[in-house]
Design an enzyme around this catalytic site. Structure first.
Site, short mmCIF file in Angstrom:
data_model
loop_
_atom_site.label_atom_id
_atom_site.label_comp_id
_atom_site.label_asym_id
_atom_site.label_seq_id
_atom_site.Cartn_x
_atom_site.Cartn_y
_atom_site.Cartn_z
N CYS A 1 0.84 -1.20 0.00
CA CYS A 1 0.00 0.00 0.00
C CYS A 1 0.88 1.26 0.00
O CYS A 1 1.46 1.61 -1.02
CB CYS A 1 -0.98 -0.03 1.16
SG CYS A 1 -2.37 1.13 0.94
N HIS B 1 -3.10 -5.00 1.67
CA HIS B 1 -2.43 -5.19 2.95
C HIS B 1 -2.39 -6.68 3.36
O HIS B 1 -3.24 -7.12 4.13
CB HIS B 1 -3.16 -4.42 4.05
CG HIS B 1 -3.05 -2.94 3.97
ND1 HIS B 1 -2.07 -2.22 4.64
CD2 HIS B 1 -3.79 -2.04 3.30
CE1 HIS B 1 -2.23 -0.94 4.38
NE2 HIS B 1 -3.26 -0.80 3.57
N GLU C 1 -0.49 -7.89 5.43
CA GLU C 1 -0.15 -7.91 6.85
C GLU C 1 -1.36 -7.79 7.76
O GLU C 1 -1.25 -8.06 8.97
CB GLU C 1 0.85 -6.79 7.16
CG GLU C 1 0.29 -5.38 7.16
CD GLU C 1 0.26 -4.71 5.80
OE1 GLU C 1 0.15 -3.48 5.74
OE2 GLU C 1 0.34 -5.43 4.78
#
Length: 245
Positions: free
Chosen positions: A89, A219, A221
């Site tokens: 991102c 994302h 993560e």
């Protein structure tokens, strides 16, 4: 198991802890080991064989990196030393050679990916969405990968090209590029039609790789699925480490 190299996560702002946690989970699934450190200083960066630049506020990350003397060392890490680097991102925005729709006054970019990024392609925070992508290159590809798009950028075009009037460019654009840009992930047209396209021009590339650099709009993560981190360490980082030995 003795650590063979060190992976850093840039920890100036954003979702760096989440990346650290998934790197730890991925490490347990791999036949080799590595250290994981948070990077806030030039000295910490110098210890890294590879680096993740997390999602967050790209303008803030860039500004803090500039004020702490990290910006030029980051450019050298990515574009001169060509160490494996992955941006998610905001991290992808920073790793692009050009980005448009920036805030007034623009922002400093690190560069490394010969792409022009359009920020906030799908709109603001309220237009954020989650989708599940078919990714053939990760472990267990039959299981869709959860992908969160939060004020997500998108790859508007591949360079070289004519810079837009409102685009900012990384210093020495293209100078550190290695090889051609490869589109890793494209957003299905069905998903684009469902979520809309506030950025205007219809584009679908949400992950790219060029040499040592990987950039993703979404994302990885922010889920509990560590397969993307496993892929990056196993297929992007480890081969580069072995090659230099």
């Amino acid at each position: 198991m003795t650590a063979e190299f060190t992976v850093g996560v840039l920890a100036l702002q954003g979702a760096f802890i989440e990346h650290v946690n998934l790197l730890k989970a991925a490490r347990n699934a791999l036949p080799f080991s590595y250290d994981i450190i948070e990077v806030r200083t030039v000295d910490e960066l110098s210890k890294c064989s590879a680096l993740i630049i997390p999602g967050g506020e790209s303008t803030t990350i860039s500004l803090v990196a500039q004020r702490t003397g990290l910006l030029e060392p980051l450019r050298e890490f990515v574009k001169i030393q060509r160490k494996p680097t992955w941006g998610t991102c905001a991290g992808m925005i920073l790793l692009s050679e050009q980005a448009n729709r920036t805030k007034k006054g623009g922002q400093e970019l690190i560069g490394g990916l010969d792409v022009r990024i359009n920020r906030n392609q799908f709109g603001g925070q309220q237009e954020s969405f989650e989708t599940f992508l078919d990714l053939e290159f990760i472990d267990h590809p039959e299981k869709k990968f959860p992908s969160l798009f939060i004020r997500a950028p998108i790859v508007e075009s591949l360079l070289p090209g004519t810079p837009l009037e409102d685009a900012v460019s990384a210093p020495g654009a293209g100078a550190g590029a290695a090889g051609q840009v490869k589109a890793l992930v494209r957003l299905p047209r069905k998903t684009i039609s469902e979520v809309g396209n506030a950025g205007g021009e219809s584009t679908d590339i949400v992950a790219v790789q060029q040499g040592n650099v990987v950039g993703m709009s979404f994302h990885p993560e922010l889920s509990s699925d560590f397969r993307m981190h496993q892929w990056w360490v196993e297929k992007c980082v480890y081969p580069a480490i072995i090659k230099k030995v």
